[in-house]
Design a protein around this motif. Structure first.
Motif, PDB file in Angstrom:
ATOM      1  N   GLU A 179      -6.791   1.256   3.108  1.00  0.00           N
ATOM      2  CA  GLU A 179      -5.274   1.207   2.607  1.00  0.00           C
ATOM      3  C   GLU A 179      -5.627   1.218   0.930  1.00  0.00           C
ATOM      4  N   VAL A 180      -4.741   2.134   0.255  1.00  0.00           N
ATOM      5  CA  VAL A 180      -4.702   2.409  -1.260  1.00  0.00           C
ATOM      6  C   VAL A 180      -3.352   1.713  -1.841  1.00  0.00           C
ATOM      7  N   ARG A 181      -3.312   0.933  -2.818  1.00  0.00           N
ATOM      8  CA  ARG A 181      -1.983   0.426  -3.379  1.00  0.00           C
ATOM      9  C   ARG A 181      -1.891   1.370  -4.745  1.00  0.00           C
ATOM     10  N   PRO A 235       0.814  -1.313  -0.087  1.00  0.00           N
ATOM     11  CA  PRO A 235       0.027   0.162   0.081  1.00  0.00           C
ATOM     12  C   PRO A 235       0.903   1.122   0.090  1.00  0.00           C
ATOM     13  N   GLU A 261      -4.550   1.841  -7.785  1.00  0.00           N
ATOM     14  CA  GLU A 261      -5.979   1.052  -7.271  1.00  0.00           C
ATOM     15  C   GLU A 261      -6.840   2.254  -6.994  1.00  0.00           C
ATOM     16  N   ARG A 307      -1.792   3.739   4.078  1.00  0.00           N
ATOM     17  CA  ARG A 307      -2.602   3.105   4.988  1.00  0.00           C
ATOM     18  C   ARG A 307      -3.181   3.927   6.002  1.00  0.00           C
ATOM     19  N   GLY A 349      -2.638   6.044  -7.096  1.00  0.00           N
ATOM     20  CA  GLY A 349      -3.633   5.424  -6.070  1.00  0.00           C
ATOM     21  C   GLY A 349      -4.620   6.608  -5.829  1.00  0.00           C
TER      22      GLY A 349
END
Length: 513
Positions: free
Chosen positions: A283-285, A264, A288, A267, A455
């Motif tokens: 959470e962001v990857r 991520p 994504e 987070r 993201g």
């Protein structure tokens, strides 16, 4: 055919060299909800203002209840039985809910004094018909935007209107509130009231309206029964393109992005803010799109603002690129590569009196400064690049941003954040109140940015979340009801999570704010 309540005949209106309305005719029948759609600048607002006496037409005429009329202003139109509900709630925030509901129509005693007890009793009864349970003594400004909009709707409908004009009236409403409004519209139709329903939300056109008219560049280009048209047909009419071309050009917004198992980039763990958030984690990857879904008041915007550091936390932590941040606020967030486009672009976003150039580079000035001086060449290079990439419709970079349409103002805000080269972009209702063309362009841009590895944390309407998110965090009452990924994502699973979040059966949420 039903009896016409209001008719516009060959209405024309010019502002300087701009022809805003060009021989537009519209018939609004008793007991019928008539949708009016079109891109920003198509003439919808001008037509409403002609019908309600804000503008006098340069040509044509208006007939109301069978007689020619020339209203001197909105108050005159309201007295004649035309009530208007605007996107931005135009009530008195310091007055109570009851005072707002009956403003100008207050009940009085035999002695000519305000009957306060009757005012409150009748206000409570009126709101109860629309499922709104709220203390009518509270100042309206203390309530959420959705509740204020419902009060505005109740006020307009209770004024014995023969025609109710709803101008983007659902823009601030949660799905269940839109459901309730649809029920109200059915009641109005049964009472023989005509409804002019102005909206950018085509799903609502097919849900609540019987007829639809399309404006483009000030001209009426299509009108007819809703059952005889299609969504793509309406979009084609609004854009002035063949249906086949629009079908081929449907955006790839919603195609899955390759996020893999990358760590991520952001987070947020167990975020707590009194009366707002209760242990939310997100959470962001890279690459994504993470959607925040939920009803009005569920904590979507509050989560977005907390992740950005705009609202202080009572507990919880934020980690960027694997590094925990002990101090967190918008300035630190931006330096860390986390940027946000807020929900209210007018109050928290654009500076309407400044130029497009200045608005875009407002946050990037430190990066464009050398020796204490701003490099005009570097600034122009950045501005020109984003105007082209985001297709911002502007006469020149020196044009004031307040003169642009809502969709182009939103693109200016996006450009301001993107020129900071963020790793994570937080978008709170990025397509709210903008036309269908700009909406499609912004959705396509979100998809493009994610494909490039950005993201995205997205707060949007349920339909947009389902179409565009790779992961959805479902919120209710400030808590996470669950997380959906990939093929699990859909309107029904999201609503089931919202309902299942409350075992006592109160999953429908509250109107008492």
């Amino acid at each position: 055919m039903n009896e016409p309540v209001c008719e516009a005949h060959a209405i024309s209106k010019r502002f300087g060299g701009t022809l805003a309305l060009d021989h537009v005719s519209l018939r609004l029948d008793a007991g019928e909800a008539h949708a009016l759609v079109g891109e920003n600048g198509a003439g919808k607002s001008t037509l409403i203002k002609v019908l309600t006496g804000v503008h006098r037409p340069d040509g044509g005429a208006v007939r109301h209840l069978g007689r020619p009329v020339s209203f001197s202003g909105p108050a005159d139109a309201q007295d004649a039985g035309i009530s208007t509900i605007y996107q931005e709630v135009e009530l008195a925030p310091l007055l109570s809910v009851a005072d707002n509901l009956f403003l100008g129509r207050e009940p009085i005693t035999r002695l000519g004094l305000l009957d306060r007890s009757r005012l409150r009793r009748e206000a409570t009864e009126v709101l109860a018909r629309y499922g709104v349970a709220v203390d009518v003594r509270r100042p309206l400004g203390e309530l959420g935007l959705g509740i204020r909009q419902m009060v505005a709707i109740a006020r307009a409908v209770s004024a014995r209107a023969r025609l109710v004009i709803m101008d983007e009236a659902t823009s601030s409403l949660a799905p269940r509130e839109v459901d309730r409004l649809a029920e109200v519209i059915e009641v109005l139709r049964e009472q023989g009231i005509a409804i002019l329903y102005v909206t950018h939300k085509l799903d609502e056109v097919f849900r609540v309206c019987q007829r639809v008219s399309v404006l483009r560049d000030g001209r009426l280009v299509r009108t007819g029964p809703v059952r005889e048209t299609s969504r793509i047909g309406l979009v084609a009419a609004m854009l002035g393109r063949p249906v086949a071309e629009v079908r081929r050009g449907v955006t790839s917004f919603g195609e899955a992005h390759e996020v893999g198992r990358a760590a991520p980039v952001l987070r947020a763990e167990s975020l707590v803010r009194e009366h707002a958030l209760h242990g939310v984690s997100v959470e962001v990857r890279p690459g994504e799109v993470v959607g925040l879904a939920g009803l009005l008041g569920s904590g979507r915007s509050e989560t977005a603002r907390a992740v950005f550091g705009a609202d202080p936390l009572d507990a919880g932590s934020v980690e960027v690129a694997g590094r925990a941040r002990r101090r967190w606020n918008p300035a630190i967030a931006i330096r860390s590569g986390v940027c946000m486009v807020p929900e209210d672009r007018k109050a928290e976003g654009v500076v309407p009196g400044l130029s497009v150039r200045d608005n875009i580079t407002l946050a990037a000035l430190p990066r464009l400064t050398r020796g204490g001086l701003v490099s005009r060449r570097a600034r122009d290079r950045v501005v020109d690049a984003f105007i082209r990439r985001l297709r911002i419709k502007v006469s020149s970079p020196d044009q004031k941003v307040g003169e642009l349409s809502g969709g182009n103002q939103q693109k200016v805000l996006l450009a301001r954040m993107l020129c900071l080269h963020p790793a994570v972009l937080i978008l709170d209702e990025p397509t709210r109140g903008i036309d269908i063309g700009a909406k499609a362009e912004i959705q396509a841009l979100i998809d493009e940015l994610a494909q490039e590895g950005l993201g995205v944390l997205l707060v949007a309407e349920l339909e947009e979340i389902v179409e565009g998110a790779d992961t959805v965090v479902v919120l209710r009452d400030g808590t996470a009801a669950g997380v959906l990924r990939g093929a699990e994502i859909g309107e029904r699973p999201i609503m089931e999570l919202i309902a299942a979040a409350d075992s006592d059966g109160a999953a429908g949420g509250r109107f008492d704010d």
